[in-house]
Design an enzyme around this catalytic site. Sequence first.
Site, mmCIF file in Angstrom:
data_model
loop_
_atom_site.group_PDB
_atom_site.id
_atom_site.type_symbol
_atom_site.label_atom_id
_atom_site.label_comp_id
_atom_site.label_asym_id
_atom_site.label_seq_id
_atom_site.Cartn_x
_atom_site.Cartn_y
_atom_site.Cartn_z
ATOM 1 C CD GLU A 162 10.650 21.821 8.614
ATOM 2 O OE1 GLU A 162 10.630 21.454 7.418
ATOM 3 O OE2 GLU A 162 10.818 21.037 9.566
ATOM 4 C CB SER A 208 6.263 -15.878 38.680
ATOM 5 O OG SER A 208 7.088 -15.832 39.824
#
Length: 798
Positions: free
Chosen positions: A100, A383
Site C-alpha cells: 500500500e 432437463s
Amino acid sequence: MTSKNQENKKSKNAKTRFKNLINLLILSALIMTGVVVGIFVYTAKNLPVWDPQQLSGANTTLLYDDQGKIMAGLHAEQNRTEIGLDKIPQDLINAILATEDQDFYKHHGVNFKGILRAVLRNMQSGDLTGQGASTITQQLARNAFLTFDKKIERKIKEALIAFKLEANYSKDEIMEMYLNKIPFGAGAYGVQAAANTYFGKDATALSLAESSLIAGLPQSPNGYNPFQYYDRAKARQRLVLNNMVNCDYIDRETADQAFETPLVFKKSTNTGSKYGYFIDAVIEEALDILEENKFYDNPSDAIYRSGLKIYTTMNSNLESSMEEYFKNPANFPSEHKGGEQIQSAMAVVDHSNGQIKAIMGGRTYEQRRGFNRATMAYRQPGSSIKPLAVYGPALQQGYMPYYSLNDAPLSFQIGSTVWSPQNYDGVYRGHITMRTGVQYSINTYSVQLLEKIGIRRGFDFAKNLGLELVDSPGTNDLALAPLSLGGLTHGVTPVQMAAAYGSFANGGLYVKPHFISKIVDSEGVDIYSYKPEYRRVMSEQTAWLMSSMLQTVCTSGTGTKARVPGVVTAGKTGTSEEYKDSWFCGFTPGYSAAVWMGYDKEHTMNDIYGGGFPAQMFRNALQKAVEISNPKPRSMPSGIVQVTVCMKSGKRPSDSCPQDQLVTEYCLKDKVPTETCDAHQMVSICPESGKLAGNYCPNPELRAIDTSETPLEKCDIHNEFSVPAMLNNEVYVCRDPRHNGKLYRANTPSPVQNGGCSKEYLEKVLLQPGQELPYCNLEDHQTKNKKVRDIVDDIIKL
C-alpha cells in the site's frame, strides 16, 4: 551598413520576444499558483469538523424491503475489534507497507512522487480520475472524515487532512489506526476482524501466508474476497509476496513457501443471520452499481460508511418463510457423502418486473459475504434446460404441441464416438407428441427435436433468456448434448433460471432480475433508480403454448408435487447426469422460481429427482407467495385454436385412425393441418390367426391398423366351409346416435371394398337363433367397391 542595422534590429526583437515569453510564463505560473492556493484555501475552509472520534466511527447504511420498511443496517463497526500495533504480526505490517505505501515512514502524509507518477499514467490513459496515489495516511483520512466520491475537491481535502494527521500523530499511531479501521471484505473492518472472519483466529496468530493474503484485500475488498473469488485472492497474495521480496522483507524462497502453504478458512462466521443471503446479494449488486457509475472512489467503504439508503426488492414475509423452511432437516434428503450434507438454493422472482423477492443461498447462512449458491453456484440444469433451448425455440419455429416423434432407442455419431441418449426411466413409448415429451421429460424426443430445429437456434434462444452459454473454439455449448439434456460448460444459477422461466409467464418478455430498486445518498439525493428494460424473446403465442405444456408437467407429469393448490402452476423438473444436480423451475401467474439441490463438491446423490424434494420446496415457497400476490392467469392470446390430429401422422384424422391415436391440442391458427391422415387403414383381421381374414373366417374383426404394420398374409386356419362357423351368431352392429338406439347390422367392407360404418360406432353382439337385423341405412356408412386398379395394388402388396 543597412545589413548590420537589420541584424541588430532582429536581435533586439528576438530579445524582446524572449523577455515577453518569460514574463508570460511567470505571470501564468503566478496565476496558476494563485488558483491552486485559492482552491486549497477554499477547500481548507470547507474541511469537515476535526473530530478524532471519527477515526473509529462511521455512518450506517440502511436497507429497506419492498414495503419501505428498514430490514437491515450496514455499519463498519458491526464486525470490528481494535488491537494494538504491538499485537499485530510484523509480517502483516510489512506486507501492508510493501503493497500500500512503501515510503510510509519517509513522507509527511502525501507522496508527491507517487502523485506525479499517477497523474502521468492517468493522462496517458485519458482518465484523470483513474489511478490514485493515496498514502496510508490519506486512506485513513478518507475513511475517517470524507465521502468516497472521485471529485478533485475530495482529493485535496484528503491531502490536507493527511497533513493534519501527520502533525498530530506519530507514524506508528497512524499505522495502528489504519490497520484497525480499513475494510478487508466480508464485512470485516480492521485486521483483528479480518483474521477472525477468514481464519477463525486472532491477528497475533496469523502466519506469513495468511498475512500476505489479508494484506492484499484493502485495494478491492469485494473483488479479492477469498470466499467468493479464491483464484483472484491467490493471485493478489502472490503480488503481495513479490512486493515483500522487492522491499527486502523476505527472500524469494520464503515467499514461495508462503504461497504454497495451504490456507484453511473458517467454515462458519455468521450462522443464523436474518436475511443474510439476500443482504449479501444486495451488497454485491450495490458494489456493481457504484463501480459502474463511478459514484465513489471506494464503493465498499461507501456502502458501509456513507449512510446510504438502499431500497431493495425483498419481500420480508416470503424471505422469512423460506428461511424457516430451510431450517427444517425433514425438508431435505438425509444422506451425507464426504462429510457433506446435500445443499440447496432457491430464488423467487416477480416475473412482471424482474424484482427478486427472496433467495436462499444454502441451508444455513455461514459466512458474511460468503458463497451464495443462489447467485454464484453455476450447476448443470439437466432437463430443466429443455423448455429454454429446445421446446421454446421449436414452438417459435412453428413446431406445434401435437408434433409427433418416435420415442425409440437412437444413436448419433459424434467425432469418433457413438452417443446413445437414454430416457431416465429406460422406457420407450413409440410415437408421442411434444406435450408428452415435456410431460414425462423424454430425452429421445428433445434430442431429435433440437436436431430438427437446428442447434444454433436452440443456443441463441436460451442465451437470449439470460443463460451464460459458451460459444468458443474447443469446449462449448453449441452441441446436441449440452442443449437438449443440460450438460453445459459452466452451468446456470437459480436466479438465472427463475428469470428465464419467468419469460414464459410474462408473455414472452424477458426482464433482467435485480435486487435493488433505488439508492439514495446521505444528502437525500437519488443517485440510482432501476429502470426495467423488457426484451421480447419470443411471441406471446409461443409463451402461452409453452406455459400450457409446462402446466401438464405439474398436473400429470414428473412435477405433480410442485403444484400449488388452487393456483395455475407450470414447471419442469431437471436431473443432471449421475444425480449430481436436481432442479425444479417454474412459475405461477405472479412469480417464477427455481430450486437447485446437490452436493457442493458434486458427489452423486442417491436417486434424488427434481420432482421430489426440489418440487416440494417450490410448492411451499410459491404457496406463500400467492398470499402476497395472486393475479389471474394470462388469457389465451389471439391466433391460437384447438385441433384434433392423428398422433401418428400429425394430420387430420381419417375414419381409420384408432381412438387412442387421436389427440386434441392447441396450435397456431395457421398451423392447423389441412391433410388427412394416410397412416392408418381399416382391415378385416381374423382374431385367431392375426392375419387378413379370409372368406371362411367365422369371426373377422374390423381393425384400424398402421399402414406400416398391416399383415401381409391371409388367414391359413380357416380355408374351407365350416358349419360351426356358420352357426356363430356374433355380428357387428352400428351404434351411430342417428339410429336412436335401434340396432342395425354394421356395413363392414370386404377386401375389395372401401367405406362402411365408422369404427368408433362398431360393437360386437350375439344374436339369438333366428334373429335378423337390418343393415345400417346411413348414406355415409355404405360400402363401395374398390377400383380394379386399387384391388390390383392390394394384391401386389400381399
